[in-house]
Structure formats: structure tokens, C-alpha cells
Design a protein around this motif. Structure first.
Motif, PDB file in Angstrom:
ATOM      1  N   LEU A  36       0.825  -1.134  -0.143  1.00 25.34           N
ATOM      2  CA  LEU A  36       0.027  -0.026  -0.083  1.00 25.34           C
ATOM      3  C   LEU A  36       0.805   1.383  -0.082  1.00 25.34           C
ATOM      4  O   LEU A  36       1.865   1.431   0.884  1.00 25.34           O
ATOM      5  CB  LEU A  36      -0.981   0.177   1.368  1.00 25.34           C
ATOM      6  CG  LEU A  36      -2.111  -0.688   1.008  1.00 25.34           C
ATOM      7  CD1 LEU A  36      -2.648  -1.162   2.553  1.00 25.34           C
ATOM      8  CD2 LEU A  36      -3.268  -0.147   0.383  1.00 25.34           C
ATOM      9  N   GLY A  37       0.721   2.060  -0.921  1.00 28.07           N
ATOM     10  CA  GLY A  37       1.336   3.336  -0.940  1.00 28.07           C
ATOM     11  C   GLY A  37       0.455   4.591  -0.815  1.00 28.07           C
ATOM     12  O   GLY A  37       0.526   5.059   0.361  1.00 28.07           O
ATOM     13  N   CYS A  38      -0.043   4.815  -1.768  1.00 26.90           N
ATOM     14  CA  CYS A  38      -1.348   6.221  -1.666  1.00 26.90           C
ATOM     15  C   CYS A  38      -2.539   5.841  -0.978  1.00 26.90           C
ATOM     16  O   CYS A  38      -3.072   6.728  -0.225  1.00 26.90           O
ATOM     17  CB  CYS A  38      -1.301   6.833  -3.089  1.00 26.90           C
ATOM     18  SG  CYS A  38      -2.269   5.824  -4.140  1.00 26.90           S
ATOM     19  N   GLU A  39      -3.063   4.767  -1.253  1.00 28.67           N
ATOM     20  CA  GLU A  39      -4.290   4.219  -0.819  1.00 28.67           C
ATOM     21  C   GLU A  39      -5.311   5.320  -1.321  1.00 28.67           C
ATOM     22  O   GLU A  39      -6.333   5.546  -0.879  1.00 28.67           O
ATOM     23  CB  GLU A  39      -4.583   4.044   0.729  1.00 28.67           C
ATOM     24  CG  GLU A  39      -3.478   3.262   1.334  1.00 28.67           C
ATOM     25  CD  GLU A  39      -4.215   2.974   2.794  1.00 28.67           C
ATOM     26  OE1 GLU A  39      -5.250   2.292   2.986  1.00 28.67           O
ATOM     27  OE2 GLU A  39      -3.433   2.868   3.682  1.00 28.67           O
ATOM     28  N   GLY A  41      -5.417   5.127  -5.306  1.00 26.42           N
ATOM     29  CA  GLY A  41      -5.460   4.530  -6.562  1.00 26.42           C
ATOM     30  C   GLY A  41      -4.451   5.257  -7.474  1.00 26.42           C
ATOM     31  O   GLY A  41      -4.838   5.127  -8.695  1.00 26.42           O
ATOM     32  N   VAL A  42      -3.540   6.091  -7.066  1.00 23.52           N
ATOM     33  CA  VAL A  42      -2.524   6.590  -7.880  1.00 23.52           C
ATOM     34  C   VAL A  42      -1.289   5.899  -8.091  1.00 23.52           C
ATOM     35  O   VAL A  42      -0.897   5.675  -9.179  1.00 23.52           O
ATOM     36  CB  VAL A  42      -2.235   8.087  -7.237  1.00 23.52           C
ATOM     37  CG1 VAL A  42      -1.245   8.658  -8.284  1.00 23.52           C
ATOM     38  CG2 VAL A  42      -3.502   9.062  -7.157  1.00 23.52           C
ATOM     39  N   CYS A  43      -0.561   5.307  -7.085  1.00 21.62           N
ATOM     40  CA  CYS A  43       0.694   4.576  -7.220  1.00 21.62           C
ATOM     41  C   CYS A  43       0.583   3.474  -7.641  1.00 21.62           C
ATOM     42  O   CYS A  43       1.761   2.808  -8.180  1.00 21.62           O
ATOM     43  CB  CYS A  43       1.273   4.860  -5.633  1.00 21.62           C
ATOM     44  SG  CYS A  43       0.746   3.440  -4.621  1.00 21.62           S
ATOM     45  N   GLY A  44      -0.460   2.413  -7.886  1.00 18.86           N
ATOM     46  CA  GLY A  44      -0.245   1.220  -8.292  1.00 18.86           C
ATOM     47  C   GLY A  44       0.264   0.088  -7.419  1.00 18.86           C
ATOM     48  O   GLY A  44       0.318  -1.050  -7.798  1.00 18.86           O
ATOM     49  N   ALA A  45       0.795   0.439  -6.427  1.00 18.69           N
ATOM     50  CA  ALA A  45       1.386  -0.650  -5.633  1.00 18.69           C
ATOM     51  C   ALA A  45       0.475  -1.638  -4.994  1.00 18.69           C
ATOM     52  O   ALA A  45       1.100  -2.789  -4.773  1.00 18.69           O
ATOM     53  CB  ALA A  45       2.355   0.321  -4.186  1.00 18.69           C
ATOM     54  N   CYS A  46      -0.585  -1.325  -5.032  1.00 19.31           N
ATOM     55  CA  CYS A  46      -1.409  -2.537  -4.621  1.00 19.31           C
ATOM     56  C   CYS A  46      -2.287  -3.249  -5.408  1.00 19.31           C
ATOM     57  O   CYS A  46      -3.237  -4.209  -5.361  1.00 19.31           O
ATOM     58  CB  CYS A  46      -2.765  -1.502  -3.392  1.00 19.31           C
ATOM     59  SG  CYS A  46      -3.862  -0.509  -4.702  1.00 19.31           S
ATOM     60  N   ARG A  56      -6.674  -2.141  -8.603  1.00 22.07           N
ATOM     61  CA  ARG A  56      -6.315  -1.260  -7.577  1.00 22.07           C
ATOM     62  C   ARG A  56      -7.093  -1.919  -6.297  1.00 22.07           C
ATOM     63  O   ARG A  56      -8.235  -1.450  -6.073  1.00 22.07           O
ATOM     64  CB  ARG A  56      -6.286   0.151  -7.703  1.00 22.07           C
ATOM     65  CG  ARG A  56      -5.159   0.645  -8.485  1.00 22.07           C
ATOM     66  CD  ARG A  56      -5.781   2.123  -9.037  1.00 22.07           C
ATOM     67  NE  ARG A  56      -4.348   2.809  -9.519  1.00 22.07           N
ATOM     68  CZ  ARG A  56      -3.767   2.168 -10.460  1.00 22.07           C
ATOM     69  NH1 ARG A  56      -4.045   1.044 -11.088  1.00 22.07           N
ATOM     70  NH2 ARG A  56      -2.544   2.749 -10.944  1.00 22.07           N
ATOM     71  N   CYS A  58      -6.697  -1.045  -3.420  1.00 21.60           N
ATOM     72  CA  CYS A  58      -7.213   0.180  -2.351  1.00 21.60           C
ATOM     73  C   CYS A  58      -8.407   0.573  -2.718  1.00 21.60           C
ATOM     74  O   CYS A  58      -9.033   1.402  -1.950  1.00 21.60           O
ATOM     75  CB  CYS A  58      -6.164   1.067  -2.300  1.00 21.60           C
ATOM     76  SG  CYS A  58      -5.841   2.124  -3.610  1.00 21.60           S
TER      77      CYS A  58
END
Ligand code: FES
Ligand code: FES
Length: 352
Positions: A36-39, A41-46, A56, A58
Motif C-alpha cells: 500500500l502506497g497512496c491508498e 488509486g494513484v501509485c499502483g503498488a496495491c 487497485r 485500495c
């Protein structure tokens, strides 16, 4: 209780109704490979796969994934495409801290399977929704291009996903022509409205009331089928105000409307079509939306459907709640919950 299918295993999870899928994956299933990065919907880590599509985690509630096949990075251990990507990421030094890597792998696998041999420009477009903050993208793009060129043939995971098909969306309207196929991006979305279709249609057939329900939209003129308006959008680092003209057609019998329009703000241009239809859903209504669009200029980097799907869902939810407020005679909320958060996140990131 929510019943999920994660990496082929059935999971019964007890979680509050508004728990997002990423938290359930990490905290209830113990699958901490999903980051989890931004939570927002922007960073795509999730990014995980939901019924095979990068999603996504999150941005969706866990209960929305009930009955669907969720695949996390841990579920790709035996997958030949992921295996080839892992080796290529190693060869091309495509990671440093590794925080973005699980999400990158999910998107990379989708690129390889969906597009096959593809050039670096297209890979960068497709990766627009996955941010890497330390390695840079050169190695990642090269690794994906190398695997995409060979496109490993054996895909047991894809076959397993295909065995659990998503329910097909209903046709938008029996005799309605589809949204212009020449537009490069297309999306379908559904919202449940806590008001009957007759009440919802009173609003959805009135351009001024529609515009009131869309945060950032302003209707300037409506004459016959011609509408003129402007739409303020804050997306990532961009804050634009599109001004333009459109053609509105309404079908009272089918409770269906269609708006086709285009607008500009400096270097950014937008052209699109949206079709909406109302159906009864018990005492409530179901709002079916079909969108097609083309963005040009700097904003075009947000065109990727996987990224836009979450954004459109948030916008549609804002619109639907405003529509219900209007029907109850309450004041609408003029500020979008999602856009402002997104812009704030970007500003914080840039400051750092
Ligand atoms: Fe989900 Fe950033 S944590 S997109
Ligand atoms: Fe560190 Fe991508 S490798 S954020």
C-alpha cells in the motif's frame, strides 16, 4: 462475513463493510506481498488481479470482490509469465527497494499477455498507473519489452481465471447503438440509486440538474439538443477546465440519454461520449453508464483504462449520491471527494 477466493483458495473473512480489498488481503489473509502506497488509486503498488484484470485493491471494498478470483503476487509463484518477468527484472536491474515491484509485476504480466511484442512507448503508456520512486523506469520497461517479445506460451493461471468468468454486463439498451467504437478508450459502470427510476429520470432528463450533480461541471447553455458547458478536473498534478459543446439526445421510453461532446483547455483536449440508462432494481434503480473518450495533451497519460476505472467509479459514486440528495430536496455536494484527495496527494509527493 465475506467469502473471497484468493490465489485459488476460499477465504471466509470477517471485516467491517468498508474495509478495502488490500487491507483484507494483507491483514486477514496474511498476504503482505500486496503493498500500500497512496491508498488513493494513484501509485499502483496495491495492484492485484481480480478475475484476471489488474485492479487497485485500495479502491474496491473487499465485499465487491466476493465470488471473484483474486490473485496476488504470491499466487504467481508458478506462473510462467511471472517467472520470465522475475528473471528479466533481475537481468535489467528493474528494482531497487522493491516497494513498487509487486504492483509492477501485476501490470507487466497483463501487458505481456494482452499485448505481446510491444514497443517501449506503449509499455510506458501502460505503466502510467504504476509509480516507482527509486529505480526509474528504464530497466522495468526493458525487462517487460524483453519478455513481451517472447510472450511465454503456457499460461495455467489465465486458464484458471477463465474458469470463473465474470458475469457479462447487460446490454446498455436493447436497440441503443453502442458508444462510438472509434474512441480509443471505453468503460462500462453501474451504480445503484436509492430512489425509484421515475424519480431518478426526472433528474437524468434535465441537463441543468445533471450538471448540478457532477462536481466541477457547469452548464452554460441548453438549446434543443445543443449543450454548452465547462468541466473543472483536478487529476494528479493537472488542474484543467474544459470548455466545450455537446449534443444531447434523450429517449424517454427507454429512460436513456446520450451526450457527445468535445472541449479544450490549452494543450489538453477531450472528446467523449457517455450513454446512461435507468433500470428498476426493486424499490431502487440501477444506473448503467457506458463511456468512450479520447484525451490529448499532458492529461492523456491518465487515459489508461485500468487507472481510469477507479477514477470513474469514484466520480460516478459522487454523481449518484448527489442525484439522491437532489431527489430528497437536499443540497448537492459541489466538491468531488476523489479529485481533491488526488491532487493533495500529488502536491505532497512533489513537495517531498
Ligand atoms: Fe492503491 Fe496506491 S495504494 S493505488
Ligand atoms: Fe523502489 Fe520502485 S523499486 S519504488
Amino acid at each position: 462475513m465475506i467469502t473471497l477466493h484468493v490465489n485459488g483458495a476460499r477465504r471466509e473473512v470477517s471485516a467491517p463493510a468498508r474495509t478495502h480489498l488490500a487491507d483484507v488481503i494483507r491483514e486477514h489473509c496474511g498476504l503482505t506481498g500486496t503493498h500500500l502506497g497512496c491508498e488513493q488509486g494513484v501509485c499502483g503498488a496495491c495492484t492485484v488481479l481480480v478475475n484476471g484484470a489488474p485492479t487497485r485493491s485500495c479502491l474496491i471494498y473487499a465485499h465487491e470482490a466476493a465470488g471473484m478470483e483474486v490473485t496476488t503476487i504470491e499466487g504467481l509463484d508458478e506462473d510462467p509469465v511471472a517467472e520470465a518477468l522475475r528473471a528479466a527484472f533481475n537481468r535489467h536491474h528493474a528494482l531497487q527497494c522493491g516497494y513498487c515491484t509487486p504492483g509492477m509485476m501485476m501490470t507487466a504480466r497483463d501487458i505481456v499477455i494482452r499485448l505481446g511484442a510491444v514497443d517501449e512507448t506503449r509499455i510506458r503508456d501502460e505503466l502510467a498507473g504504476n509509480l516507482c520512486r527509486c529505480t526509474g523506469y528504464r530497466g522495468i520497461v526493458r525487462a517487460i519489452a524483453e519478455v513481451a517479445a517472447t510472450r511465454p506460451a503456457a499460461l495455467p493461471l489465465a486458464r484458471r481465471e477463465a474458469a470463473i468468468p465474470a458475469p457479462p454486463p447487460p446490454p446498455l439498451a436493447v436497440n441503443a447503438p453502442p458508444v462510438d467504437a472509434a474512441l480509443p478508450n471505453h468503460l462500462e459502470h453501474r451504480e445503484t440509486l436509492a430512489i425509484p427510476p421515475d424519480v431518478a429520470w426526472l433528474i437524468l432528463s434535465d441537463p441543468a440538474r445533471i450538471a448540478d450533480c457532477v462536481p466541477g461541471m457547469r452548464l452554460i447553455r441548453h438549446e434543443g439538443t445543443l449543450v454548452e458547458g465547462e468541466m473543472a478536473v483536478s487529476l494528479g498534478p493537472f488542474a484543467v477546465r474544459f470548455a466545450g459543446l455537446g449534443t444531447l439526445t434523450l429517449d424517454q421510453a427507454a429512460r436513456m440519454g446520450r451526450l457527445r461532446g468535445q472541449g479544450r483547455d490549452g494543450a489538453n483536449g477531450a472528446e467523449g461520449e457517455v450513454q446512461w440508462r435507468l433500470e428498476p432494481d426493486g424499490e431502487a434503480s440501477r444506473l448503467l453508464l457506458e463511456l468512450g473518450w479520447r484525451l490529448t495533451g499532458p492529461l492523456a497519460q491518465f487515459s489508461r483504462p485500468a487507472l481510469l476505472r477507479g477514477v470513474v467509479a469514484a466520480m460516478a459514486a459522487d454523481f449518484a449520491r448527489n442525484l439522491e440528495r437532489q431527489a430528497r430536496g437536499e443540497a448537492v455536494v459541489a466538491k468531488a471527494s476523489f479529485w481533491g484527495l488526488l491532487l493533495g496527494w500529488w502536491r505532497a509527493l512533489i513537495r517531498r
